[in-house]
Design a protein around this motif. Structure first.
Motif, PDB file in Angstrom:
ATOM      1  N   SER A 349      -5.462  -2.684   1.602  1.00  0.00           N
ATOM      2  CA  SER A 349      -4.209  -2.903   1.418  1.00  0.00           C
ATOM      3  C   SER A 349      -3.666  -3.567   2.733  1.00  0.00           C
ATOM      4  O   SER A 349      -3.552  -2.880   3.992  1.00  0.00           O
ATOM      5  CB  SER A 349      -3.173  -2.243   0.816  1.00  0.00           C
ATOM      6  N   SER A 351      -0.824  -6.282   5.285  1.00  0.00           N
ATOM      7  CA  SER A 351       0.505  -6.790   5.211  1.00  0.00           C
ATOM      8  C   SER A 351       1.241  -7.845   4.539  1.00  0.00           C
ATOM      9  O   SER A 351      -0.146  -8.671   4.810  1.00  0.00           O
ATOM     10  CB  SER A 351       1.146  -6.686   6.439  1.00  0.00           C
ATOM     11  N   GLU A 352       2.162  -7.952   4.920  1.00  0.00           N
ATOM     12  CA  GLU A 352       2.314  -9.128   3.654  1.00  0.00           C
ATOM     13  C   GLU A 352       1.771 -10.549   4.624  1.00  0.00           C
ATOM     14  O   GLU A 352       1.315 -11.739   3.790  1.00  0.00           O
ATOM     15  CB  GLU A 352       3.971  -9.573   3.128  1.00  0.00           C
ATOM     16  N   VAL A 358      -1.454  -2.371   5.489  1.00  0.00           N
ATOM     17  CA  VAL A 358      -0.144  -1.258   4.927  1.00  0.00           C
ATOM     18  C   VAL A 358      -0.905  -0.169   4.401  1.00  0.00           C
ATOM     19  O   VAL A 358      -2.069   0.710   4.641  1.00  0.00           O
ATOM     20  CB  VAL A 358      -0.310  -1.590   3.828  1.00  0.00           C
ATOM     21  N   ASN A 360       0.221   3.829   4.068  1.00  0.00           N
ATOM     22  CA  ASN A 360       0.862   4.847   3.008  1.00  0.00           C
ATOM     23  C   ASN A 360      -0.034   6.563   3.644  1.00  0.00           C
ATOM     24  O   ASN A 360       0.592   7.102   2.750  1.00  0.00           O
ATOM     25  CB  ASN A 360       1.243   4.401   1.985  1.00  0.00           C
ATOM     26  N   ASN A 404      -2.147   2.735  -7.177  1.00  0.00           N
ATOM     27  CA  ASN A 404      -1.466   1.675  -6.830  1.00  0.00           C
ATOM     28  C   ASN A 404      -1.092   0.532  -7.524  1.00  0.00           C
ATOM     29  O   ASN A 404      -2.301  -0.344  -7.668  1.00  0.00           O
ATOM     30  CB  ASN A 404      -1.449   1.043  -4.796  1.00  0.00           C
ATOM     31  N   CYS A 406      -0.290  -2.584  -6.359  1.00  0.00           N
ATOM     32  CA  CYS A 406       0.346  -4.099  -5.347  1.00  0.00           C
ATOM     33  C   CYS A 406      -0.822  -4.030  -4.131  1.00  0.00           C
ATOM     34  O   CYS A 406      -1.297  -2.558  -3.066  1.00  0.00           O
ATOM     35  CB  CYS A 406       1.987  -3.503  -4.174  1.00  0.00           C
ATOM     36  N   GLY A 409       1.160  -6.001   1.143  1.00  0.00           N
ATOM     37  CA  GLY A 409       2.524  -6.008   1.371  1.00  0.00           C
ATOM     38  C   GLY A 409       3.383  -5.229   0.793  1.00  0.00           C
ATOM     39  O   GLY A 409       4.705  -4.877   0.973  1.00  0.00           O
ATOM     40  N   CYS A 410       2.547  -4.497  -0.139  1.00  0.00           N
ATOM     41  CA  CYS A 410       3.885  -3.408  -0.463  1.00  0.00           C
ATOM     42  C   CYS A 410       3.316  -1.995  -1.204  1.00  0.00           C
ATOM     43  O   CYS A 410       1.835  -1.837  -0.810  1.00  0.00           O
ATOM     44  CB  CYS A 410       4.820  -3.986  -1.324  1.00  0.00           C
ATOM     45  N   PHE A 411       3.918  -0.878  -1.454  1.00  0.00           N
ATOM     46  CA  PHE A 411       3.042   0.104  -2.160  1.00  0.00           C
ATOM     47  C   PHE A 411       3.933   0.440  -3.392  1.00  0.00           C
ATOM     48  O   PHE A 411       4.672   0.638  -3.288  1.00  0.00           O
ATOM     49  CB  PHE A 411       3.046   0.804  -1.545  1.00  0.00           C
ATOM     50  N   LYS A 412       3.105   0.536  -4.435  1.00  0.00           N
ATOM     51  CA  LYS A 412       3.843   0.751  -5.750  1.00  0.00           C
ATOM     52  C   LYS A 412       3.142   1.539  -6.323  1.00  0.00           C
ATOM     53  O   LYS A 412       1.946   0.715  -7.295  1.00  0.00           O
ATOM     54  CB  LYS A 412       4.532  -0.191  -6.773  1.00  0.00           C
ATOM     55  N   ASP A 451       5.679   6.412   1.969  1.00  0.00           N
ATOM     56  CA  ASP A 451       7.479   6.067   0.204  1.00  0.00           C
ATOM     57  C   ASP A 451       6.553   5.440  -0.754  1.00  0.00           C
ATOM     58  O   ASP A 451       6.039   5.105  -0.585  1.00  0.00           O
ATOM     59  CB  ASP A 451       8.049   4.667   0.637  1.00  0.00           C
TER      60      ASP A 451
END
Length: 764
Positions: A349, A351-352, A358, A360, A404, A406, A409-412, A451
């Motif tokens: 993963s 970055s944008e 990324v 985490n 995850n 995403c 650019g993110c983590f969800k 996060d």
């Protein structure tokens, strides 16, 4: 079906007949060797062939072709005759890949160690191709050695960036080991897998090397190995555990351990930096010849299965051993061992802007588990360890990364998205059911560092979780009274299986993996003997970087007897709570690392299990063994569903009933009063076909003694004491053997329970 699925029951290393797996495989006759590897953005790839693991240049190479219509699968084949006659390889084939792509297109003038064709270390899409770096096959079934090892500690050899990009790693780099088609499944197999429900398991978490490295009863050349661990199966079964959860066994960076105690913070003992997800770690094999680790691992699993024990593997699919950016140059300089050089934006993963990972996990960048190709790798390797290597279950490190949704650019996190690795794992390899039988035991560490990663109680059906709230609630009650508040209601919720976490989504009490300590943190002894971490000690008890500052620990005022009593209480909590208990290797003899709560790097006798216990340690082992036997003998302690209780008005008799010391049912005021530190409960054994009609547990967390009025043991019965953890009872018979329990009285009898103690009674 996972890509590796069709060959799951074939010989290790054999290719699937109808759907060739990724990796390097001989055909069934051993006449044709095929290489298949994924890279979506590569423009040229070759596989270099070696007859030695290290220290020599390749004997030749094959140009791979991109398969027509594929999503980026490259392939090449060579016959056994060509290997002998053209390349001079008449034994084990070692191999690695070189790849070119948009940031470093192929130039005819390129030679190893040159910059010909170079454009940039990274392009706008996140590609980090570098043909000077030999790349380990993610699907290699065994690995020749680690990137760093004794005599070869130059990290720069594997790095990109202006200072290192032209250093050629070929001669020294780890290589895949091609297992012959005849390297057989005819090795005795992995035995019959236990079908026991997870609710009936007692998990023993331990480091495979540390289990026997210090054991004088194991031959010196087998200590710290799969073969050595196999020799402990019967002993662990005798202790009473039913499942052994080994810290990571997949190939990780540990060949350089012990090279220099002065720089031990660079060592990797625990193994949470995986280099390859298929290969059993070669360092743990007594027979480390090609094929040896695979055969020896399977034999170890068979030994555990023959002893009735499950084997659970701790796995790390949230990051890899390639790590993150180098501090001195976080744009260009990265380690390039395998995934990063093959397909950086597929496997990680980013970055944008695709220039950085990324992160985490706090350990170098998230694995891109939402990408279908990276997902395939996760699922295929799990299937291989389950079906070919015989593993019964998996504990997933920092498991929210599996959910995850995403890529970049993110983590969800999502527990329900059908496109996550989390969903695919449970769909393609179903969990073992609550009644046992076939299936896999799935365990999540339900948190990471970034996060959105704290997901305790939020994993999907089929998953159990390390219950950190169980640990923290009971540690707080033992060690932080007067500093932090715990109510009787909070205690009861944890003792009864944490229905607040697992009852709202159809899961069961056994999905709560209860633990007081784990490898990550203080040992059971140190939790009650240390006020704070001491990780800056000299070798061999340090120095170790990191480690939590929030341990909820207390040295009990420095009194050794009080420390042992607290440890007895903590262990009793585990064995008397609904859920699946997990203890850590060495808990049974109160192992200590002298207040180092993060000994990830200490590959030495201070961190290996001891095997010559003193008298006090032998006494605690007896206590442990008898409590394990008591839990195993009483199904009322292992409910398949959450206990029923009295109705809302306190009427009726449930499977489990709560009491204040006076013998009354707690009212709302009592439940929520943080100044109350005493609680008791009675389980109706007849509801569970338990040998005892009733079980009664009393816990007094305060410093002063408390009288508990005993409830009814049933008509014509009395209560008998199984154990009292108080200091007055300490000794080899602190847990009474069945039939030797002393009488404790009938209904209305006052039982005096000392401060910071627990008691267990049975009705008969």
């Amino acid at each position: 079906m996972p890509a590796d699925g069709p060959s799951a029951q074939a010989a290790p290393g054999a290719a699937a007949a109808q759907d060739p797996a990724l990796g390097a495989h001989f055909d069934a006759a051993g006449e044709q060797l095929t290489f298949r590897v994924h890279s979506s953005a590569a423009t040229r790839m070759l596989v270099a062939l070696y007859d030695k693991a290290a220290g020599a240049e390749e004997k030749g190479s094959l140009l791979l072709k991109r398969e027509s219509g594929s999503d980026g699968t490259w392939t090449a084949s060579v016959s056994a005759g060509e290997l002998r006659e053209k390349y001079g390889i008449d034994g084990t084939v070692y191999y690695g890949y070189r790849a070119w792509g948009p940031n470093w297109p192929y130039d005819e003038g390129w030679t190893k160690g040159s910059e010909a064709g170079f454009v940039s270390d990274v392009d706008e899409d996140g590609n980090r191709f570098n043909p000077n770096k030999l790349l380990l096959d993610p699907y290699a079934r065994e690995v020749s050695h680690d990137p760093l090892r004794k005599g070869m500690t130059d990290k720069g050899l594997y790095a990109s960036g202006p200072a290192h990009r032209t250093e050629d790693s070929g001669a020294q780099a780890p290589k895949g080991v091609v297992l012959p088609a005849t390297d057989s499944g005819d090795d005795g197999g992995t035995g019959e897998k236990p079908s026991r429900p997870f609710k009936d398991d007692i998990v023993y978490e331990v480091h495979l090397r540390g289990l026997t490295k210090n054991d004088p009863d194991v031959p010196a050349d087998e200590r710290g190995t799969y073969k050595g661990a196999a020799a402990k199966a019967e002993e662990l079964a005798q202790l009473g555990v039913t499942a052994v959860e080994f810290l990571p066994l997949q190939e990780s960076q540990n060949d350089a351990n012990d090279a220099d105690p002065e720089s031990s913070t660079d060592d990797n003992y625990w193994g949470y930096v995986t280099d390859n997800f298929f290969a059993p770690d070669r360092r743990y094999a007594a027979d480390d010849s090609p094929g040896g680790p695979t055969r020896e691992f399977r034999a170890m699993v068979r030994a555990y299965h023959d002893a009735g024990l499950k084997v659970i593997a701790d796995v790390v699919y949230n990051h890899t051993g390639e790590g993150g950016p180098w501090k001195e140059d976080d744009k260009n300089t990265y380690s390039v061992h395998s995934y990063r050089g093959l397909d950086n934006p597929t496997y990680y993963s980013l970055s944008e802007d695709r220039q950085k990972p990324v992160d985490n996990t706090g350990v170098g960048g998230n694995f891109n588990t939402y990408n279908p190709v990276a997902q395939n790798l996760v699922v295929d390797s799990l299937a291989y360890w389950k079906d070919t290597l015989g593993v019964d279950g998996f504990r997933h490190d920092l498991a929210p990364v599996l959910g995850n949704t995403c890529e970049h650019g993110c983590f969800k996190y999502s527990a329900t998205d059908p496109k996550t690795a989390l969903h695919r794992i449970t769909e393609e390899m179903p969990a073992r059911g609550p009644d046992g039988g076939e299936g896999t035991d799935w365990i999540a560490e339900p948190w990471a560092l970034g996060d959105g990663t704290y997901q305790i109680g939020n994993f999907p059906a089929g998953w159990s979780e390390w219950n950190g709230k169980y640990r923290d609630t009971l540690r707080t009650d033992q060690n932080k009274l007067g500093v932090e508040e715990v109510t009787p209601k909070q205690l009861a919720t944890r003792f009864a299986g944490s229905s607040d976490l697992y009852g709202d989504d159809g899961r069961r009490p056994f999905n709560s993996v209860n633990f007081m300590v784990a490898h990550d943190g203080f040992t059971q002894r140190d939790l009650y003997a240390c006020n704070e971490k001491k990780n800056d000690q000299a070798w061999p008890y340090g120095p170790s970087e990191g480690g939590s500052d929030d341990n909820l620990s207390w040295d009990q005022g420095g009194a050794a007897g009080a420390q042992r009593q607290a440890a007895r209480n903590g262990f009793a909590f585990l064995m008397l709570s609904a859920g699946t208990p997990m203890m850590t290797g060495g808990d049974e003899t109160l192992r200590s690392t002298r207040c180092n709560n993060n000994p990830y790097n200490l590959d030495n006798a201070a961190n290996w299990l001891g095997h010559e216990p003193d008298a006090e340690q032998r006494t605690f082992r007896t206590y442990t063994e008898r409590l394990l036997a008591f839990r195993t003998a009483h199904p009322a302690l292992r409910p398949a569903d959450f206990y029923s209780a009295k109705d809302g008005n306190g009427n009726g008799m449930g499977q489990l009933d709560w009491f204040t010391p006076s013998g009354a049912a707690p009212d709302e005021a009592y439940w929520n009063d943080a100044s109350r530190h005493a609680l008791a409960w009675r389980i109706d054994g007849t509801e569970f076909d338990d040998p005892a009609d009733g079980l009664y547990v009393a816990y007094n967390g305060s410093a002063d003694a408390e009288d508990f009025t005993l409830p009814s043991p049933g008509e014509g019965r009395k209560w008998y004491r199984v154990t009292d953890t108080g200091a007055a009872s300490e000794g080899a018979d602190q847990v009474a053997e069945p039939g030797a329990e002393p009488e404790a009285g009938g209904e209305g009898t006052a039982y005096e329970l000392g401060g910071r103690s627990a008691a267990v009674l049975i009705a008969k």
